[in-house]
Write a protein that holds these residues in place. Structure first.
Motif, short mmCIF file in Angstrom:
data_model
loop_
_atom_site.label_atom_id
_atom_site.label_comp_id
_atom_site.label_asym_id
_atom_site.label_seq_id
_atom_site.Cartn_x
_atom_site.Cartn_y
_atom_site.Cartn_z
N ASP A 1 0.27 10.25 -6.65
CA ASP A 1 -0.65 9.73 -7.66
C ASP A 1 -0.73 8.21 -7.57
OD1 ASP A 1 -0.75 8.72 -10.83
OD2 ASP A 1 -2.20 10.25 -10.25
N MET A 2 -1.98 7.64 -7.72
CA MET A 2 -2.16 6.20 -7.61
C MET A 2 -1.47 5.45 -8.74
SD MET A 2 -3.73 5.48 -4.83
CE MET A 2 -4.02 3.77 -5.22
N ILE A 3 -1.38 6.06 -9.90
CA ILE A 3 -0.68 5.41 -11.01
C ILE A 3 0.79 5.23 -10.64
CG2 ILE A 3 -0.07 5.57 -13.44
CD1 ILE A 3 -3.05 5.14 -12.88
N LEU A 4 1.36 6.29 -10.04
CA LEU A 4 2.76 6.20 -9.59
C LEU A 4 2.89 5.18 -8.47
CD1 LEU A 4 5.66 7.19 -9.66
CD2 LEU A 4 4.99 9.06 -8.11
N ALA A 5 1.88 5.12 -7.61
CA ALA A 5 1.91 4.15 -6.51
C ALA A 5 1.90 2.73 -7.04
CB ALA A 5 0.72 4.39 -5.58
N ARG A 6 1.12 2.49 -8.09
CA ARG A 6 1.09 1.15 -8.71
C ARG A 6 2.46 0.79 -9.29
NH1 ARG A 6 -4.46 0.69 -12.28
NH2 ARG A 6 -5.94 0.39 -10.54
N LYS A 7 3.09 1.79 -9.90
CA LYS A 7 4.42 1.56 -10.48
C LYS A 7 5.43 1.20 -9.39
CE LYS A 7 8.06 3.81 -13.18
NZ LYS A 7 8.53 5.06 -13.85
N LYS A 8 5.38 1.92 -8.30
CA LYS A 8 6.28 1.64 -7.18
C LYS A 8 6.03 0.25 -6.61
CE LYS A 8 7.08 4.83 -4.15
NZ LYS A 8 6.88 5.87 -3.12
N GLU A 9 4.76 -0.14 -6.60
CA GLU A 9 4.41 -1.48 -6.08
C GLU A 9 5.00 -2.56 -6.99
OE1 GLU A 9 0.33 -3.65 -4.55
OE2 GLU A 9 0.33 -2.74 -6.56
N ARG A 10 4.88 -2.38 -8.31
CA ARG A 10 5.44 -3.35 -9.25
C ARG A 10 6.95 -3.47 -9.04
NH1 ARG A 10 1.86 -0.85 -12.92
NH2 ARG A 10 3.58 0.36 -13.80
N GLU A 11 7.58 -2.30 -8.92
CA GLU A 11 9.04 -2.29 -8.75
C GLU A 11 9.45 -2.96 -7.44
OE1 GLU A 11 9.98 1.81 -9.04
OE2 GLU A 11 9.93 1.85 -11.26
N TYR A 12 8.64 -2.78 -6.41
CA TYR A 12 8.96 -3.39 -5.11
C TYR A 12 9.05 -4.91 -5.25
CZ TYR A 12 8.40 -5.09 -0.34
OH TYR A 12 8.58 -5.76 0.85
N PHE A 13 8.07 -5.52 -5.92
CA PHE A 13 8.08 -6.98 -6.05
C PHE A 13 9.14 -7.45 -7.05
CE2 PHE A 13 3.70 -6.47 -4.38
CZ PHE A 13 3.80 -7.32 -3.30
N ASN B 1 0.83 -1.20 0.00
CA ASN B 1 0.00 0.00 0.00
C ASN B 1 0.87 1.26 0.00
OD1 ASN B 1 -2.28 -1.66 0.29
ND2 ASN B 1 -2.04 -1.69 2.51
N ARG B 2 0.24 2.36 -0.30
CA ARG B 2 0.93 3.64 -0.16
C ARG B 2 1.26 3.88 1.31
NH1 ARG B 2 -2.55 8.29 -2.49
NH2 ARG B 2 -4.15 7.10 -1.38
N SER B 3 2.37 4.47 1.56
CA SER B 3 2.72 4.82 2.94
C SER B 3 1.93 6.05 3.35
CB SER B 3 4.22 5.10 3.04
OG SER B 3 4.55 6.26 2.28
N GLN B 4 1.90 6.29 4.65
CA GLN B 4 1.20 7.47 5.13
C GLN B 4 1.82 8.74 4.56
OE1 GLN B 4 -1.69 7.35 6.95
NE2 GLN B 4 -1.73 9.51 6.39
N ALA B 5 3.14 8.69 4.39
CA ALA B 5 3.81 9.86 3.80
C ALA B 5 3.35 10.09 2.37
CB ALA B 5 5.33 9.66 3.85
N ASP B 6 3.19 8.98 1.61
CA ASP B 6 2.69 9.11 0.23
C ASP B 6 1.28 9.69 0.22
OD1 ASP B 6 5.02 8.07 -0.81
OD2 ASP B 6 4.26 6.00 -0.90
N ILE B 7 0.48 9.22 1.16
CA ILE B 7 -0.90 9.73 1.23
C ILE B 7 -0.89 11.21 1.56
CG2 ILE B 7 -3.07 9.56 2.52
CD1 ILE B 7 -2.47 6.57 2.91
N ASN B 8 -0.07 11.59 2.51
CA ASN B 8 -0.01 13.00 2.89
C ASN B 8 0.47 13.88 1.74
OD1 ASN B 8 -0.85 12.28 5.44
ND2 ASN B 8 1.22 12.21 6.32
N ARG B 9 1.36 13.32 0.90
CA ARG B 9 1.88 14.09 -0.25
C ARG B 9 1.00 13.96 -1.48
NH1 ARG B 9 6.75 11.46 1.14
NH2 ARG B 9 6.62 10.29 -0.82
N ASN B 10 -0.16 13.22 -1.32
CA ASN B 10 -1.07 13.02 -2.46
C ASN B 10 -0.37 12.38 -3.65
OD1 ASN B 10 -3.39 14.11 -1.19
ND2 ASN B 10 -2.68 16.19 -1.66
#
Length: 626
Positions: free
Chosen positions: A260-272, A249-258
């Motif tokens: 983008d969910m598309i970027l969040a999905r990209k970061k998730e893919r890269e994490y795995f 999931n997005r971190s609380q810091a990511d949520i606070n900085r708004n």
């Protein structure tokens, strides 16, 4: 054959319509014991403990930040989230079922509306409600899918919550996941022992084989350094029939900085992809994979359940048609149609009433019971023995003689004894008429009550009953006059032939008394015309006459009652009512057909539900015959 997208889209449309009508999950079926259509449709319920990451998983699947956040219980009403994939390049937007024709392109406003709509039912408290909020999100970045977000399971009640909140939330969640067509999306945080997972515990209870359960492990990036969740993701810690899916999931810091969910999905893919622990599982990890997995599974479930869904729809349509027929169709506004409706209902009541009288329905036999048992019993109990006692006969005869005692037969005494005795018949005659009147009124009440179509119109029902009772009252009065006239006629003119046939006192019948020769003339016997034997003879003769009259009235009183009451009720019970209706103004006719508001509401509800089920059947048939 229907495609995956068309099948799920069909189910989404049906579910939206179900919600409009209140035909949603978490309740009981309302179709004569049949399950609601919603209960027959496959669904995916998102289950997890509070702060397990449910909201983040849903937002990752959608690709939008739109759910309320906060501490404690945030989801206080079920949220039915329907994802609709649109063409590439089209803008994202959302629609609420309770706000038709309004598109939300600002998803911050979507979040606010979810909160406001929740508060509208539950108030600004921490109470919960089973009434769902229906939200549809249209985007080219989603797959066709329907998810139900449920309140998070909790172990204790906090301040502002009732003591029963733990059981209330679990009962609400169970009302969804208990259904065999519900797919369970069990959310568990990776930084907690899977053995303590509220979602897995509940899923195991309602789905012990694991056929309906998908495990989702969140917060993989928040695990202690040097640990991983491979035992869970690879099915060693807790095995499911379907593979576990890990989510970052997005971190609380990511949520606070708004972020983008598309970027969040990209970061998730890269994490795995680059994780030393999970890279070998990267192809089946992440929110995008989860959405596709659920969509494919939902398609297979829908295909398998189509026969069952169709069967439920057909049974429901049949039951709805029956109930609508019993309630009757809406009344036309045309005055002629209103008059026709009133007259048809009157004729129906009249037919039912006649069936009661003629034996097609029970009740008419009670009239015969009055004639065959009640009237004879009443006649047999009349006080003739007291009236014709020796003392009373002597008294009546003496009073009739006046100062000049009778010389031969006391004719005036006979007449007085007979006339006064006949007056006793008035009581049974009147009671017979009253008994028939009571039975006829009861048959009218039964007939009106048995006319299902008439129950729609309480005003017409009461006016019709009043008119029938009024007519029966007239028949009763006429019948009383007639039956009492029969009694009075018997007292007015006595049957002379009866007394001519009686042997006279002192008369010796042919054949003599056996003491003298057969050829000798009879010897007259002296008669004491003022002795007890004389009065006993008078009493005996009067009693015999009264018995003859009683037999006559036993036959004629029923004839009079049937002629004046039963026959007239069959012929003209509603005649006066017909005349009144014919002279009523158009507005008055409308008032007579003023239905019970609750019945009108029930008919409208049934009609809407019937339309929903018929459209659903048509769409299913169309989808599978292409």
């Amino acid at each position: 054959m229907a495609t995956m997208d068309s099948l799920i889209g069909l189910m989404n449309r049906i579910q939206r319509a179900c919600t409009v009508l209140g035909d949603f999950g978490g309740g009981t079926g309302g179709n004569g014991g049949l399950p609601t259509l919603w209960e027959s449709l496959p669904s995916i319920a998102v289950v997890g403990g509070q702060s397990s990451g449910k909201s983040s998983v849903l937002e990752s699947v959608v690709g939008r930040d739109f759910l309320p956040r906060g501490s404690g219980i945030v989801t206080r009403r079920p949220l039915v989230l329907q994802l609709q994939q649109t063409q590439k390049g089209e803008a994202d937007y959302a629609e609420f079922l309770h706000l038709p024709n309004r598109k939300f392109t600002d998803f911050n406003l979507v979040r606010k509306e979810i909160q406001d709509e929740t508060d509208r039912i539950t108030g600004k408290t921490k109470q919960i409600s089973p009434i769902p909020i229906q939200l549809s999100i249209y985007s080219p970045n989603v797959v066709n899918l329907t998810l139900i977000d449920l309140p998070g399971l909790t172990k204790v009640a906090v301040e502002g919550q009732p003591d029963s909140i733990v059981e209330d939330i679990e009962d609400m969640v169970r009302s969804y996941v208990d259904k065999p067509n519900c797919v369970i999306l069990a959310i568990s945080p990776a930084n907690q022992d899977i053995a303590t997972s509220d979602a897995i515990k509940l899923a195991r209870e309602v789905d012990p084989t694991g056929e309906r359960t998908f495990g989702v492990l969140t917060k993989l990036d928040l695990m202690d350094q040097g640990t991983n969740a491979l035992d869970v993701l690879e099915g060693r810690a807790y095995r499911l029939l379907h593979p576990w899916v890990g989510i970052v999931n997005r971190s609380q810091a990511d949520i606070n900085r708004n972020v983008d969910m598309i970027l969040a999905r990209k970061k998730e893919r890269e994490y795995f992809q680059y994780s030393p622990d999970y890279s070998h599982l990267a192809s089946r990890m992440g929110s995008e994979y989860l959405a596709k997995l659920l969509s494919q599974h939902l398609e297979s479930v829908i295909k398998a359940q189509i026969p069952s869904i169709t069967s439920t729809i057909n049974k429901s349509i049949e039951e709805l048609d029956k109930e609508l027929d019993s309630l009757g169709r809406p009344v036309a506004v045309d005055p002629g149609a209103k008059l026709y409706t009133i007259l048809e209902l009157c004729r129906l009541v009249d037919r039912i009433f006649k069936e009661h009288l003629d034996g097609g329905r029970p009740g008419g036999d009670r009239i015969y019971g009055v004639f065959d048992k009640q009237l004879p019993a009443a006649l047999s109990k009349l006080p003739f023995n007291k009236h014709l006692s020796i003392q009373n006969v002597k008294k009546v005869v003496s009073e009739a003689d006046g100062y000049q005692p009778h010389l031969i037969a006391p004719e005036q005494g006979y007449r007085r004894l007979i006339e006064s005795a006949l007056s006793y018949f008035r009581g049974p005659a009147e009671k017979t008429v009253d008994a028939i009147h009571f039975i006829l009124k009861e048959l009218v009440r039964m007939s009106i009550g048995e006319c299902q179509e008439l129950k729609r119109f309480p005003t017409l029902q009461s006016e019709l009953a009043a008119a029938c009772y009024e007519a029966l009252e007239r028949y009763k009065e006429d019948s009383k006059k007639t039956t009492l006239r029969l009694v009075d006629m018997e007292a007015t003119y006595l049957t002379v032939e009866f007394f001519r046939k009686l042997p006279q006192e002192g008369e010796i019948r042919p054949g003599g008394d056996g003491k003298r020769g057969s050829n000798a003339p009879p010897e007259p016997q002296p008669v004491d015309r003022y002795g007890e034997g004389h009065y006993r003879t008078i009493a005996s003769n009067v009693k015999a006459y009264i018995a003859m009259v009683s037999d006559t009235l036993r036959d004629t009183i029923p004839k009079a009652a049937v002629h004046c009451q039963v026959r007239e009720a069959k012929r003209s019970l509603l005649t006066n009512f017909y005349n009144r209706v014919a002279n009523r103004a158009t507005n008055d006719l409308g008032e007579m057909l003023d239905e019970d508001p609750s019945l009108m509401g029930r008919r409208q509800e049934l009609a809407q539900r019937l339309e929903l089920y018929q459209k659903a059947r048509e769409e299913i048939n169309s989808a599978f015959t292409r």
